[in-house]
Motif scaffolding. Structure first.
Motif, PDB file in Angstrom:
ATOM      1  N   ASN A  33       0.820  -1.216  -0.109  1.00  0.00           N
ATOM      2  CA  ASN A  33       0.008   0.002  -0.123  1.00  0.00           C
ATOM      3  C   ASN A  33       1.126   1.229  -0.144  1.00  0.00           C
ATOM      4  OD1 ASN A  33      -2.129   1.836   0.283  1.00  0.00           O
ATOM      5  ND2 ASN A  33      -2.377   1.393   2.393  1.00  0.00           N
ATOM      6  N   TYR A  34       1.236   1.646  -1.201  1.00  0.00           N
ATOM      7  CA  TYR A  34       2.283   2.737  -1.210  1.00  0.00           C
ATOM      8  C   TYR A  34       1.504   4.251  -1.329  1.00  0.00           C
ATOM      9  CZ  TYR A  34       5.430  -1.066  -2.279  1.00  0.00           C
ATOM     10  OH  TYR A  34       6.036  -2.387  -1.818  1.00  0.00           O
ATOM     11  N   TRP A  35       0.527   4.087  -2.328  1.00  0.00           N
ATOM     12  CA  TRP A  35      -0.284   5.502  -2.605  1.00  0.00           C
ATOM     13  C   TRP A  35      -1.601   5.425  -2.214  1.00  0.00           C
ATOM     14  CZ3 TRP A  35       3.058   8.826  -4.165  1.00  0.00           C
ATOM     15  CH2 TRP A  35       4.078   8.401  -4.775  1.00  0.00           C
ATOM     16  N   GLY A  36      -2.014   4.348  -1.798  1.00  0.00           N
ATOM     17  CA  GLY A  36      -3.506   4.450  -1.158  1.00  0.00           C
ATOM     18  C   GLY A  36      -3.576   5.252   0.123  1.00  0.00           C
ATOM     19  N   LEU A  37      -4.651   5.147   0.752  1.00  0.00           N
ATOM     20  CA  LEU A  37      -4.909   5.891   2.055  1.00  0.00           C
ATOM     21  C   LEU A  37      -3.891   4.965   3.009  1.00  0.00           C
ATOM     22  CD1 LEU A  37      -8.662   6.940   1.854  1.00  0.00           C
ATOM     23  CD2 LEU A  37      -6.664   8.275   1.931  1.00  0.00           C
ATOM     24  N   PRO A  38      -3.403   5.526   3.991  1.00  0.00           N
ATOM     25  CA  PRO A  38      -2.766   5.142   5.015  1.00  0.00           C
ATOM     26  C   PRO A  38      -3.634   4.042   6.087  1.00  0.00           C
ATOM     27  CG  PRO A  38      -1.965   7.290   5.062  1.00  0.00           C
ATOM     28  CD  PRO A  38      -3.404   7.151   4.053  1.00  0.00           C
ATOM     29  N   SER A  39      -3.404   2.873   6.221  1.00  0.00           N
ATOM     30  CA  SER A  39      -4.153   2.159   7.176  1.00  0.00           C
ATOM     31  C   SER A  39      -4.311   2.586   8.379  1.00  0.00           C
ATOM     32  CB  SER A  39      -3.639   0.743   7.362  1.00  0.00           C
ATOM     33  OG  SER A  39      -2.378   0.586   7.791  1.00  0.00           O
ATOM     34  N   SER A  40      -3.325   3.404   9.006  1.00  0.00           N
ATOM     35  CA  SER A  40      -3.743   4.278   9.977  1.00  0.00           C
ATOM     36  C   SER A  40      -2.443   5.446  10.100  1.00  0.00           C
ATOM     37  CB  SER A  40      -3.210   3.308  11.433  1.00  0.00           C
ATOM     38  OG  SER A  40      -1.851   3.018  11.330  1.00  0.00           O
ATOM     39  N   PHE A  41      -2.831   6.363  10.782  1.00  0.00           N
ATOM     40  CA  PHE A  41      -1.619   7.469  10.599  1.00  0.00           C
ATOM     41  C   PHE A  41      -0.852   7.623  11.822  1.00  0.00           C
ATOM     42  CE2 PHE A  41      -5.608   8.981   7.981  1.00  0.00           C
ATOM     43  CZ  PHE A  41      -4.867   9.765   7.315  1.00  0.00           C
ATOM     44  N   GLU A  42       0.246   7.510  11.711  1.00  0.00           N
ATOM     45  CA  GLU A  42       1.226   7.125  12.601  1.00  0.00           C
ATOM     46  C   GLU A  42       2.395   8.282  12.643  1.00  0.00           C
ATOM     47  OE1 GLU A  42       1.130   4.836  14.613  1.00  0.00           O
ATOM     48  OE2 GLU A  42      -0.487   3.636  13.450  1.00  0.00           O
ATOM     49  N   LEU A  43       1.710   9.490  12.671  1.00  0.00           N
ATOM     50  CA  LEU A  43       2.657  10.607  12.704  1.00  0.00           C
ATOM     51  C   LEU A  43       3.472  10.959  13.720  1.00  0.00           C
ATOM     52  CD1 LEU A  43       3.638  13.581  11.451  1.00  0.00           C
ATOM     53  CD2 LEU A  43       1.616  14.332  12.349  1.00  0.00           C
ATOM     54  N   PHE A  44       3.030  10.792  15.013  1.00  0.00           N
ATOM     55  CA  PHE A  44       3.667  10.824  16.363  1.00  0.00           C
ATOM     56  C   PHE A  44       4.464   9.695  16.526  1.00  0.00           C
ATOM     57  CE2 PHE A  44      -0.135  13.916  16.462  1.00  0.00           C
ATOM     58  CZ  PHE A  44       0.576  15.156  16.428  1.00  0.00           C
ATOM     59  N   THR A  45       3.879   8.606  16.251  1.00  0.00           N
ATOM     60  CA  THR A  45       4.579   7.533  16.609  1.00  0.00           C
ATOM     61  C   THR A  45       5.866   7.467  15.904  1.00  0.00           C
ATOM     62  OG1 THR A  45       2.543   6.294  16.793  1.00  0.00           O
ATOM     63  CG2 THR A  45       4.361   4.845  16.387  1.00  0.00           C
ATOM     64  N   ASN A  46       5.807   7.604  14.414  1.00  0.00           N
ATOM     65  CA  ASN A  46       6.999   7.372  13.736  1.00  0.00           C
ATOM     66  C   ASN A  46       8.191   8.577  13.883  1.00  0.00           C
ATOM     67  OD1 ASN A  46       5.946   5.330  12.221  1.00  0.00           O
ATOM     68  ND2 ASN A  46       5.316   6.472  10.395  1.00  0.00           N
ATOM     69  N   TYR A  47       7.575   9.795  14.009  1.00  0.00           N
ATOM     70  CA  TYR A  47       8.540  10.694  14.370  1.00  0.00           C
ATOM     71  C   TYR A  47       9.157  10.701  15.894  1.00  0.00           C
ATOM     72  CZ  TYR A  47       7.938  13.114  10.016  1.00  0.00           C
ATOM     73  OH  TYR A  47       7.818  13.758   8.649  1.00  0.00           O
ATOM     74  N   GLY A  48       8.343  10.220  16.846  1.00  0.00           N
ATOM     75  CA  GLY A  48       8.759   9.851  18.172  1.00  0.00           C
ATOM     76  C   GLY A  48       9.819   8.869  18.164  1.00  0.00           C
TER      77      GLY A  48
END
Length: 282
Positions: free
Chosen positions: A50-65
């Motif tokens: 799933n490269y260009w579809g909608l993310p299965s979940s938004f992990e903004l704070f998790t990834n940058y954390g």
């Protein structure tokens, strides 16, 4: 001889131009948009394709954390600061002096020395990979920040000298002659007369060199290994393990690594543009 301004072209040409500019802008920004989107995806999206579809979940704070608090990214960023800032200061300081010497004084061999500075810019740096690495090993500078700083200064001084020499030659030579008539010493001419006039060029060159050194990946990989001396560009690859590549964390780390040069450019934008355009219009 010159292209006709778009305002004077036909209405059809104007509409075509206005339609193609946003398209070209989107195509140019597509890699950056992709990296930004990948940085908020979970790692499972990559394994599922799933490269260009909608993310299965938004992990903004998790990834940058994870990038900031569960990796060596802050250390790599600090290494980049300790490497880039001294390099910019050293390369610009040397080029101011060499540019002054080559731009003001007329002596036999002036052009030859100037061409030697320029010639170094045409040597493919891949050719120098093995001898430079061997030299750092023999000198005890391999895998050290000092080694990267010294070689970056050496490699950037040629371009910086070209920039500064041409800028100084465009200054009014009457100022130098008037100072000499008054009995001012040469070093005082450089320090109190020429150097203040070079501030726009110094600002523009500092932004360019900061960007070049901060974004360098080749020499960072060749001359360093491990978090003790590696800058952030090479440190991003630490998110790759033997069997799994954590692309979401690499994307987040890439965004973080790109912020300092972008901030530097916008903070120095006025001086950067003034330095590049000074002397273009009389």
């Amino acid at each position: 001889m010159f292209p006709t301004p778009i305002e004077k072209r036909s209405r059809a040409a104007q509409i075509t131009y206005q339609s193609l500019v946003p398209l070209a802008l989107v195509m140019w920004l597509m890699p950056l948009i992709a990296v930004a989107l990948f940085s908020i995806r979970p790692g499972v999206d990559f394994s599922n394709g799933n490269y260009w579809g909608l993310p299965s979940s938004f992990e903004l704070f998790t990834n940058y954390g994870k990038v900031f608090f569960e990796s060596d990214m802050p250390r790599y960023l600090w290494n980049s600061v300790l490497i880039t800032v001294p390099t910019v200061i050293g390369a610009v300081a040397l080029s101011c002096m060499t540019g002054f010497a080559l731009g003001i004084y007329r002596f036999r061999g002036n052009l030859l020395i100037f061409f030697m500075f320029i010639a170094g810019n045409f040597v493919p740096f891949q050719i120098l990979m093995v001898p430079v690495r061997d030299l750092t090993v023999d000198a005890g500078l391999y895998d050290t920040k000092l080694g990267l700083i010294l070689f970056h200064i050496a490699f950037q001084t040629g371009f910086c000298t070209l920039f500064m020499r041409n800028f100084i030659r465009a200054l009014p030579y009457e100022l130098i002659e008037a100072a000499r008539v008054e009995g001012v010493k040469e070093w005082r001419i450089f320090w109190f007369i020429v150097l203040p006039l070079m501030k726009p060029a110094i600002a523009a060159l500092s932004v360019l060199i900061f960007t070049f050194i901060w974004n360098d990946y080749f020499w960072a990989v060749v001359l360093t290994q491990g978090p003790d001396a590696q800058p952030v560009t090479a440190g991003i690859t630490s998110f790759n393990s033997q069997f799994v590549a954590q692309y979401h964390l690499m994307s987040a780390g890439s965004i973080v690594a790109a912020l300092p040069p972008v901030a530097m450019f916008f903070l120095m934008q006025r001086h950067f543009i003034a330095g590049l355009t000074l002397g273009a219009v009389k």
